[in-house]
Scaffold this active site. Structure first.
Site, short mmCIF file in Angstrom:
data_model
loop_
_atom_site.label_atom_id
_atom_site.label_comp_id
_atom_site.label_asym_id
_atom_site.label_seq_id
_atom_site.Cartn_x
_atom_site.Cartn_y
_atom_site.Cartn_z
N ASN A 1 0.87 -1.17 0.00
CA ASN A 1 0.00 0.00 0.00
C ASN A 1 0.91 1.23 0.00
O ASN A 1 1.50 1.57 1.02
CB ASN A 1 -0.89 -0.03 1.26
N LYS B 1 0.18 4.28 -0.33
CA LYS B 1 -0.46 5.48 0.24
C LYS B 1 -0.20 6.70 -0.66
O LYS B 1 -0.13 6.55 -1.88
CB LYS B 1 0.03 5.70 1.67
N HIS C 1 -9.39 0.84 5.04
CA HIS C 1 -8.14 1.17 5.73
C HIS C 1 -8.41 2.16 6.86
O HIS C 1 -9.25 3.05 6.72
CB HIS C 1 -7.13 1.74 4.73
N GLU D 1 -6.89 4.63 7.83
CA GLU D 1 -6.69 6.05 7.49
C GLU D 1 -7.93 6.62 6.80
O GLU D 1 -8.27 7.79 6.97
CB GLU D 1 -5.43 6.20 6.62
N GLU E 1 -5.23 -5.30 10.55
CA GLU E 1 -4.23 -4.26 10.78
C GLU E 1 -4.53 -3.53 12.09
O GLU E 1 -5.37 -2.62 12.11
CB GLU E 1 -4.26 -3.24 9.64
N GLY F 1 2.55 1.96 10.66
CA GLY F 1 3.50 3.05 10.48
C GLY F 1 4.22 3.46 11.76
O GLY F 1 4.85 4.52 11.80
N SER G 1 3.59 -2.45 10.34
CA SER G 1 5.04 -2.45 10.56
C SER G 1 5.70 -3.78 10.18
O SER G 1 6.63 -4.23 10.86
CB SER G 1 5.37 -2.07 12.01
C1 PEP Z 1 -0.63 0.04 6.04
O1 PEP Z 1 -0.69 1.24 5.83
O2 PEP Z 1 -1.52 -0.70 5.63
C2 PEP Z 1 0.52 -0.47 6.79
C3 PEP Z 1 0.45 -1.68 7.25
O3 PEP Z 1 1.59 0.37 6.95
P1 PEP Z 1 3.03 0.01 7.62
O4 PEP Z 1 3.50 -1.28 6.98
O5 PEP Z 1 3.91 1.16 7.26
O6 PEP Z 1 2.81 -0.15 9.07
#
Ligand code: PEP
Length: 256
Positions: A9, A11, A97, A99, A169, A175, A214
């Protein structure tokens, strides 16, 4: 046997040169890699370029997107439709997601509508769920995930999860560098699968459940060693070809 799916992803990151370098790098890194589906979700403006570069590289990557509208055309300023995504060969579409839930106030019910519309249009939802830090600390993780999944099951029926991807997630892990332990992630994945199995064992058995939050080359293997973790949704580490390919290779090796 579920084939693992590792998805990047990106973003709100990219430029023409960055997209070109990253996809060309992945095309090289993934040469000869089998046993894993590797997908990328660039920002919408770069999907056209990505489609061309993926073709040039021999179609080793699956093209995805980060969002969809719930209409295929009409007076919906700023949106993009499943038909448009299909026009560019995108198949794996991220919805739900955290976000988008947070910054765009997307509700469980609205996300369920997106899920239904993607399925209606023959696209694969990559349906993100997960709890906040406060919910985690209050011991509400399983209940939050069940509620988010039930919004889709209630709107679309259990069979709609056939061929879909769920990405667990935990919001506090996205992040932050503070990943869930593989044991904790496995426990939640097993509870998600059990929740689905209570409605249909066959649907639960085939549904891909990715972990996201992460994931890095250093910790990827620990997740993929777990029986209910079928891949990863990767943010930060998907912006580097070597790191993202290393995660994909770890999934292929662990599940072969
Ligand atoms: C994400 O945005 O779906 C995500 C898992 O980000 P990160 O791997 O940076 O934690």
């Amino acid at each position: 046997m579920r084939q693992p799916v590792v998805m990047g992803n990106w973003k709100l990151n990219g430029s023409k040169s960055m997209v070109t370098d990253l996809i060309n790098g992945l095309n090289a890194e993934l040469e000869g890699v089998t046993g894993v589906d590797v997908a990328i979700a660039p920002p919408a403006l770069y999907i056209d370029l990505a489609e061309r570069l993926i073709k040039e590289g021999g179609n080793k990557l699956i093209l995805g997107a980060q969002n969809t509208d719930i209409n295929n055309s009409g007076a919906f300023t700023g949106d993009m439709s499943p038909e448009m995504l299909k026009d560019f060969g995108a198949t794996h579409i991220i919805i739900g997601h955290s976000e988008r839930r947070e910054y765009h106030n997307e509700s469980d019910e609205f996300i369920a509508k997106k899920f239904a519309f993607l399925k209606e249009n023959g696209l694969k939802p990559v349906f993100c769920i997960g709890e906040s830090e406060a919910q985690n600390e209050a011991g509400e993780t399983e209940a939050v995930c069940a509620r988010q999944i039930d919004a889709v099951i209630n709107a679309c029926g259990i069979d709609a999860l056939n061929g879909a991807i769920i990405a667990y997630e935990p919001i506090w892990a996205i992040g932050t560098g503070k990943a869930a332990t593989a044991d904790d992630a496995q426990r939640i994945h097993a509870s998600i699968r059990a929740h689905i199995a209570a409605k249909s064992a066959a649907v639960a058995e085939q549904v891909i459940i990715q972990y996201g939050g992460s994931v890095k080359p250093e910790n990827a293997e620990s997740y993929f060693a777990k029986p209910d973790i079928d891949g990863a949704l990767v943010g930060g580490a998907s912006l580097d070809a070597k790191s993202f390919a290393a995660i994909a290779k770890a999934a292929a090796a662990a599940k072969s």
